[in-house]
Design a protein around this motif. Structure first.
Motif, short mmCIF file in Angstrom:
data_model
loop_
_atom_site.label_atom_id
_atom_site.label_comp_id
_atom_site.label_asym_id
_atom_site.label_seq_id
_atom_site.Cartn_x
_atom_site.Cartn_y
_atom_site.Cartn_z
N ARG A 329 0.85 -1.20 0.00
CA ARG A 329 0.00 0.00 0.00
C ARG A 329 0.89 1.25 0.00
NH1 ARG A 329 -5.38 -0.23 1.83
NH2 ARG A 329 -5.15 1.78 2.89
N ASN A 330 0.71 2.08 -1.01
CA ASN A 330 1.39 3.37 -1.06
C ASN A 330 0.41 4.45 -0.61
OD1 ASN A 330 3.23 5.40 -1.55
ND2 ASN A 330 2.82 5.48 -3.75
N THR A 331 -0.03 4.31 0.65
CA THR A 331 -1.05 5.19 1.19
C THR A 331 -0.57 5.76 2.52
OG1 THR A 331 -2.07 3.26 2.24
CG2 THR A 331 -2.98 3.95 0.12
N GLN A 332 -1.35 6.69 3.06
CA GLN A 332 -0.95 7.31 4.32
C GLN A 332 -1.10 6.33 5.49
OE1 GLN A 332 -2.93 11.01 5.14
NE2 GLN A 332 -1.81 11.39 7.04
N TYR A 333 -2.12 5.50 5.42
CA TYR A 333 -2.43 4.62 6.54
C TYR A 333 -2.44 3.15 6.10
CZ TYR A 333 -4.05 9.03 8.55
OH TYR A 333 -4.13 10.32 9.00
N ARG A 334 -2.31 2.28 7.10
CA ARG A 334 -2.34 0.83 6.94
C ARG A 334 -1.21 0.33 6.04
NH1 ARG A 334 -8.08 0.29 5.03
NH2 ARG A 334 -8.22 2.52 5.41
N ARG A 335 -0.07 0.98 6.15
CA ARG A 335 1.14 0.46 5.49
C ARG A 335 1.81 -0.56 6.42
NH1 ARG A 335 4.69 4.14 5.45
NH2 ARG A 335 3.47 5.87 6.32
N ILE A 336 2.57 -1.47 5.81
CA ILE A 336 3.35 -2.45 6.57
C ILE A 336 4.74 -1.86 6.77
CG2 ILE A 336 4.19 -4.82 6.63
CD1 ILE A 336 2.06 -5.43 4.42
N LEU A 337 5.06 -1.47 8.01
CA LEU A 337 6.30 -0.75 8.26
C LEU A 337 7.54 -1.62 8.03
CD1 LEU A 337 5.20 1.27 11.43
CD2 LEU A 337 5.43 2.12 9.08
N ASN A 338 7.44 -2.90 8.30
CA ASN A 338 8.58 -3.81 8.07
C ASN A 338 8.30 -4.72 6.87
OD1 ASN A 338 6.59 -5.20 9.52
ND2 ASN A 338 8.09 -6.61 10.46
N GLU A 339 7.73 -4.14 5.83
CA GLU A 339 7.33 -4.91 4.65
C GLU A 339 8.51 -5.64 4.01
OE1 GLU A 339 5.96 -3.45 0.37
OE2 GLU A 339 4.33 -3.24 1.83
N GLN A 340 9.66 -4.97 3.91
CA GLN A 340 10.81 -5.59 3.25
C GLN A 340 11.29 -6.82 4.04
OE1 GLN A 340 12.07 -4.72 0.15
NE2 GLN A 340 13.11 -6.68 0.40
N ALA A 341 11.28 -6.71 5.36
CA ALA A 341 11.71 -7.84 6.19
C ALA A 341 10.76 -9.03 6.02
CB ALA A 341 11.77 -7.43 7.66
N LEU A 342 9.45 -8.76 5.94
CA LEU A 342 8.49 -9.84 5.73
C LEU A 342 8.65 -10.45 4.33
CD1 LEU A 342 5.22 -8.37 7.33
CD2 LEU A 342 7.02 -9.73 8.42
N PHE A 343 8.88 -9.60 3.35
CA PHE A 343 9.07 -10.07 1.98
C PHE A 343 10.31 -10.97 1.89
CE2 PHE A 343 10.57 -9.51 -2.42
CZ PHE A 343 9.42 -9.86 -3.12
N ASP A 344 11.41 -10.52 2.52
CA ASP A 344 12.64 -11.32 2.52
C ASP A 344 12.44 -12.65 3.24
OD1 ASP A 344 13.93 -9.32 1.13
OD2 ASP A 344 14.86 -8.43 2.92
N THR A 450 -3.54 4.21 11.13
CA THR A 450 -2.13 4.16 11.51
C THR A 450 -1.47 3.06 10.68
OG1 THR A 450 -0.59 4.06 13.37
CG2 THR A 450 -2.47 2.53 13.44
N ASN A 451 -0.19 2.81 10.97
CA ASN A 451 0.58 1.80 10.23
C ASN A 451 1.11 0.76 11.23
OD1 ASN A 451 0.41 3.30 7.66
ND2 ASN A 451 1.70 4.80 8.74
N TYR A 452 1.58 -0.38 10.71
CA TYR A 452 1.86 -1.51 11.59
C TYR A 452 3.15 -2.24 11.21
CZ TYR A 452 -2.95 -0.97 13.19
OH TYR A 452 -4.11 -0.48 13.73
N SER A 453 3.80 -2.80 12.26
CA SER A 453 4.90 -3.75 12.10
C SER A 453 4.44 -5.10 12.62
CB SER A 453 6.14 -3.31 12.89
OG SER A 453 6.63 -2.09 12.41
N PHE A 454 4.97 -6.19 12.03
CA PHE A 454 4.50 -7.53 12.36
C PHE A 454 5.67 -8.45 12.69
CE2 PHE A 454 1.36 -5.54 9.71
CZ PHE A 454 0.16 -5.89 10.29
N ASP A 455 5.44 -9.32 13.66
CA ASP A 455 6.44 -10.32 14.04
C ASP A 455 6.68 -11.28 12.88
OD1 ASP A 455 7.86 -11.82 16.44
OD2 ASP A 455 6.73 -13.32 15.29
N LYS A 456 7.94 -11.44 12.51
CA LYS A 456 8.30 -12.20 11.31
C LYS A 456 7.94 -13.68 11.45
CE LYS A 456 12.66 -12.45 10.44
NZ LYS A 456 14.05 -12.04 10.08
N GLU A 457 8.23 -14.29 12.61
CA GLU A 457 7.97 -15.71 12.79
C GLU A 457 6.47 -16.00 12.78
OE1 GLU A 457 10.36 -14.06 14.51
OE2 GLU A 457 11.94 -15.05 13.32
N GLU A 458 5.69 -15.13 13.42
CA GLU A 458 4.23 -15.33 13.43
C GLU A 458 3.66 -15.15 12.02
OE1 GLU A 458 0.30 -15.85 15.16
OE2 GLU A 458 2.35 -16.56 15.52
#
Length: 498
Positions: A329-344, A450-458
């Motif tokens: 999402r290239n938006t103001q809200y609900r972006r994944i802050l650690n998107e690259q880490a999840l993608f990797d 707002t935006n969010y970060s997510f635990d990688k293992e979960e």
């Protein structure tokens, strides 16, 4: 071309791919002579109904009536004649309950007031007034007004049809009261927000459902129809190519006919996107059921009409990997802050997923979006209208709504209507909001802003669960065997050529 002629052509052809369904008695499910085992739907209820009903049978029947071809059947059965012709060539108006769906023959509409309205408008309930819609027929005024209770722009046709009146003049191409006579069947549409996929596809879905309510006849899926949008704004939407699934003709709006008295040989007022207990916005769905045949048929109809290739036509590798599309999402809200880490993490998973990051904007060709979705096994994204793409995933696919932001039913219900496996984040300890979120209107805390970060293992644990569903789905396994057979056949062909 009559339907029986199409069937005869298929019988006579050596190349017709539909011979296996000829003479089978298969039906949609709403016809009076359609036994359930020959109907289109595969709806089932593996889960608990949580007290909604008293039996499993009642649970399934409730789901079919709420969200499947049973809904179409109820609309058909509720249709009554509002204005009845007394002689050949006169007008007809019939509507379902609460004027949610109407159709008429030889109808008159008067748009001579529109040039005085200088500002463009939509969602107006005063487009017509008394005497500006009618036909030569016997009007049941009591019935009409008793049904005209849902007075809201996108809930029913009451704001327009309530003004229907008997006319003394016959309505046809020679009538003096007709400045314009439209011979083609015309579907008159009041549409929802065209920038939002969730809401605009509610328009398209209800139009598709209305093709069925309108009747099983030889031309029910004809593209030689008119679409008249009930507003004066010029239509713009990135999803606009979807209209071509329904019509081969240019879209019209009220400006097309402003200043004129327009007569229609056949006019259809389809089901609307925000009906009370409608589909799919505002749909109450019994717990524990999934896989509406109506939603499945809509998905296949759009993909077929827009010529989106099936996965088996795309993938010709000997060992296909489970394909994951992560919606960015290239938006103001609900972006994944650690998107690259999840993608990797997905790329490095021992499950060897095939992973791509996709960004669907208002500039992204919609056919391209559908091609990407058809080539996806697991679709991952934050809560938002982009998840509506799940309607067009393959039958075996899974959708992972990364976080539902407290709106727990919206896309979970849409997924089970479509019959797509659904996962979402449940452990709030393992996600981190950027802040509490602030609603734009009142500034109060709100999880969607707002935006969010997510635990990688979960994250990987939930993706792996979705992958297990895909890998074990009979349709996926069938698709794999088809691809492997095709790949083997191609290898043999290449060996013979050598």
């Amino acid at each position: 071309m009559e339907l029986q002629d199409e069937a005869q052509k298929c019988h006579s052809s050596n190349n017709c791919i539909y011979k296996n369904v000829l003479d089978t008695g298969l039906c949609w499910g709403y016809e009076t002579n359609c036994p359930q085992h020959l109907g289109y739907s595969n709806a089932h209820c593996p889960g608990d109904h949580k007290g909604w009903v008293s039996s499993k049978h009642q649970q399934l029947q409730t789901f079919i009536n709420q969200a499947d071809f049973g809904f179409v059947r109820q609309q058909i059965l509720s249709k009554t004649t509002m204005c009845e012709p007394t002689a050949d060539g006169e007008s007809l108006l019939e509507c379902s309950s609460y004027l949610q769906f109407c159709r008429g023959k030889n109808l008159y509409l008067d748009f001579r007031d529109l040039p005085a309205r200088k500002e463009s408008f939509r969602y107006k309930m005063d487009v017509l007034k008394k005497g500006q819609i009618g036909g030569k027929c016997k009007l049941d005024k009591f019935r009409l007004h008793s049904e005209a209770t849902h007075q809201s722009p996108l809930q029913s046709w009451a704001p327009e049809i309530q003004y229907f009146e008997e006319l003394s003049d016959t309505v046809n191409e020679e009538s003096q009261i007709c400045d314009v006579f439209i011979d083609k069947p015309t579907f008159i549409m009041k549409i929802d927000a065209t920038v939002n996929m969730y809401h605009h596809f509610c328009d398209f879905f209800n139009l598709y459902s209305s093709l069925h309510v309108n009747g099983t006849h030889s031309q029910m899926f004809s593209r030689d129809i008119n679409i008249l949008i009930w507003e004066t704004y010029a239509y713009h939407s990135n999803f606009g190519i979807t209209w071509s699934a329904f019509t081969q003709n240019p879209l019209m709006n009220l400006r097309t006919f402003q200043g004129k008295r327009v007569c229609f040989r056949e006019a259809v007022f389809p089901l609307l996107p925000r009906m009370i207990f409608g589909l799919y916005y505002n749909t109450p769905i019994v717990w524990g059921c999934k896989d509406s045949g109506l939603f499945h048929a809509f998905s296949k109809f759009i993909l077929h009409r827009l010529k989106i290739p099936k996965r088996t036509a795309i993938d010709h590798v000997a060992k296909p990997k489970i394909k994951i599309s992560l919606l960015s999402r290239n938006t103001q809200y609900r972006r994944i802050l650690n998107e690259q880490a999840l993608f990797d993490a997905l790329r490095l998973s021992p499950r060897q997923y095939s992973v791509k990051r996709v960004e669907f904007t208002h500039e992204t060709d919609f056919r391209h979006q559908l091609r990407v979705i058809q080539d996806t096994d697991i679709f991952i994204g934050m809560h938002g209208a982009g998840l509506t793409h799940l309607l067009f995933l393959p039958d075996w696919a899974a959708v992972f709504e990364l976080y539902n932001c407290g709106d727990e039913h919206c896309y979970a219900d849409l997924a089970r209507l479509r019959g797509i496996h659904y996962q979402t984040w449940t452990n709030h300890v393992k996600l981190q909001p950027q802040d509490e979120g602030h609603h734009p209107s009142d500034g109060g805390p709100h999880a969607k802003f707002t935006n969010y970060s997510f635990d990688k293992e979960e994250f990987l644990r939930i993706v792996d669960l979705a992958a297990d569903h895909v890998a074990n789905h009979p349709a996926y396994r069938h698709m794999l065997s088809h691809i492997r057979n095709s790949a083997t056949g191609s290898q043999h062909l290449r060996s013979d050529e050598l």
